[in-house]
Scaffold this active site. Structure first.
Site, PDB file in Angstrom:
ATOM      1  N   ASN A 117      68.602  74.028  70.387  1.00 48.03           N
ATOM      2  CA  ASN A 117      68.520  73.345  69.382  1.00 48.03           C
ATOM      3  C   ASN A 117      67.392  72.515  69.672  1.00 48.03           C
ATOM      4  OD1 ASN A 117      68.345  72.546  66.690  1.00 48.03           O
ATOM      5  ND2 ASN A 117      70.514  71.498  66.898  1.00 48.03           N
ATOM      6  N   LYS A 177      65.910  70.909  67.254  1.00 45.45           N
ATOM      7  CA  LYS A 177      65.968  70.109  65.949  1.00 45.45           C
ATOM      8  C   LYS A 177      64.290  69.935  65.515  1.00 45.45           C
ATOM      9  CE  LYS A 177      69.904  68.108  67.939  1.00 45.45           C
ATOM     10  NZ  LYS A 177      70.725  66.942  67.980  1.00 45.45           N
ATOM     11  N   HIS A 196      75.083  72.525  61.073  1.00 46.21           N
ATOM     12  CA  HIS A 196      75.125  71.410  61.860  1.00 46.21           C
ATOM     13  C   HIS A 196      75.523  69.992  61.228  1.00 46.21           C
ATOM     14  CE1 HIS A 196      73.581  68.702  64.991  1.00 46.21           C
ATOM     15  NE2 HIS A 196      73.586  69.831  65.971  1.00 46.21           N
ATOM     16  N   GLU A 256      74.041  67.317  61.514  1.00 42.35           N
ATOM     17  CA  GLU A 256      73.177  66.640  61.012  1.00 42.35           C
ATOM     18  C   GLU A 256      72.630  67.068  59.678  1.00 42.35           C
ATOM     19  OE1 GLU A 256      70.350  66.996  64.524  1.00 42.35           O
ATOM     20  OE2 GLU A 256      71.800  65.724  65.766  1.00 42.35           O
ATOM     21  N   GLU A 292      81.423  71.336  68.292  1.00 45.45           N
ATOM     22  CA  GLU A 292      80.327  69.576  68.450  1.00 45.45           C
ATOM     23  C   GLU A 292      81.059  68.673  67.775  1.00 45.45           C
ATOM     24  OE1 GLU A 292      76.065  70.944  69.195  1.00 45.45           O
ATOM     25  OE2 GLU A 292      76.228  70.803  67.148  1.00 45.45           O
ATOM     26  N   GLY A 332      74.279  63.590  71.090  1.00 47.58           N
ATOM     27  CA  GLY A 332      72.995  62.855  71.373  1.00 47.58           C
ATOM     28  C   GLY A 332      73.610  61.336  71.725  1.00 47.58           C
ATOM     29  N   SER A 384      75.745  66.251  74.024  1.00 46.14           N
ATOM     30  CA  SER A 384      75.431  65.624  75.301  1.00 46.14           C
ATOM     31  C   SER A 384      75.546  66.712  76.518  1.00 46.14           C
ATOM     32  CB  SER A 384      76.026  64.412  75.427  1.00 46.14           C
ATOM     33  OG  SER A 384      75.736  63.373  74.365  1.00 46.14           O
TER      34      SER A 384
HETATM   35  P1  PGA Z   1      72.685  66.799  72.139  1.00 49.02           P
HETATM   36  O1  PGA Z   1      72.720  67.571  70.931  1.00 49.02           O
HETATM   37  O2  PGA Z   1      72.727  67.930  73.058  1.00 49.02           O
HETATM   38  O3  PGA Z   1      71.355  66.259  72.111  1.00 49.02           O
HETATM   39  O4  PGA Z   1      73.773  65.904  72.046  1.00 49.02           O
HETATM   40  C1  PGA Z   1      73.511  68.794  70.563  1.00 49.02           C
HETATM   41  C2  PGA Z   1      73.477  69.399  69.142  1.00 49.02           C
HETATM   42  O5  PGA Z   1      73.036  68.571  68.177  1.00 49.02           O
HETATM   43  O6  PGA Z   1      73.375  70.579  68.784  1.00 49.02           O
END
Ligand code: PGA
Length: 260
Positions: free
Chosen positions: A8, A10, A93, A95, A175, A181, A213
């Site tokens: 991903n 982003k 997601h 976010e 998640e 993150g 992460s």
């Molecule tokens: P990350 O993000 O691996 O940077 O923690 C995962 C995600 O948001 O899908």
């Protein structure tokens, strides 16, 4: 069952040139063994160009709209994605939910995408206040509260979607929001427990990924379990070398265990 590694990206990278270059590097690092599948999900403007570069990896999108066309400024339909070579779509997601996406919207997106023949990666996961409790020993996991939160999300997001439609094309990414993150991933044993729980609600055939992460240093601790069908990787997926290592781990993990 193949382990699925989803990159991903982003809102990265900054330019088309960089996106193509990263996709090329990632492609080079993928050893096609039939034991894992890699999906690259770039931002919308880079989809077609990245798709042209990919031979071993599959193309994914990070969002979609539920209507199939019309006066919806700024939106992109499931069939437009399909026609651009997209096979997978990430929906819900955290976010996006933070920016106002509701369970009702997620439900419409999942429904429309499955109907259009896209594979759906539905993201669920609890916020820190539902998943962690502060005790005298520091932060501990509040599994009951986390499960209740995820259960509600799944019930709402999958409302009125027949099991026949979910069967082969629904993937759930667990998640926990506090793990995204943060450099602080979930405990693999807790993810395994959650994966079983998610499958009991979403359908026994649903694949369950872990996200939050994930790096080459901790990927094995998750992927070694047959209950964890893969990983949704954010930050580390912008480094081709990291993704190469994670994919190699997925290939080897599969030698040891397979869920079906
Ligand atoms: P990350 O993000 O691996 O940077 O923690 C995962 C995600 O948001 O899908």
């Amino acid at each position: 069952m193949k382990k699925l590694i989803v990159a991903n990206w982003k809102e990265n990278p900054a330019s088309l040139k960089k996106a193509i270059s990263l996709a090329r590097q990632i492609e080079k690092g993928i050893v096609k063994t039939g034991k894992s599948e890699v999906v690259i999900a770039p931002p919308f403007p880079f989809l077609s160009a990245v798709g042209k570069v990919l031979k071993r990896a599959k193309l994914g999108a990070q969002n979609v709209f539920w209507e199939d066309g019309g006066a919806y400024t700024g939106e992109v339909s499931p069939s437009m994605l399909k026609n651009s070579g997209v096979e997978y779509v990430i929906i819900g997601h955290s976010e996006r939910r933070k920016l106002g996406e509701t369970d009702e919207m997620v439900n419409k997106k999942v429904k429309a995408s499955l109907k259009a023949g896209l594979k759906v990666i539905l993201c669920v996961g609890e916020p820190a206040e539902r998943g962690l409790t502060r005790t005298s020993r520091g932060l501990t996991r509040n599994k009951k509260s986390a499960k209740n939160f995820v259960k509600k999300q799944l019930e709402n997001d999958l409302h009125d979607i027949a099991f026949s439609l979910r069967k082969s094309a629904l993937i759930v990414a667990y998640e926990p929001i506090w793990a995204i993150g943060s450099g602080k991933p979930d405990k693999p044993e807790d993810t395994v427990e959650m994966a079983k729980f998610i499958r009991s609600i979403a359908g026994l055939k649903a694949k369950v990924l872990y996200g939050g992460s994930v790096t080459s240093r901790n990927a094995k601790s998750f992927l070694q379990y047959k209950e964890v069908d893969g990983a949704l990787v954010g930050g580390a997926s912008l480094k081709a070398e990291e993704l190469k290592k994670i994919t190699a781990i997925a290939n080897n993990a599969n030698k040891a265990q397979s869920r079906i």
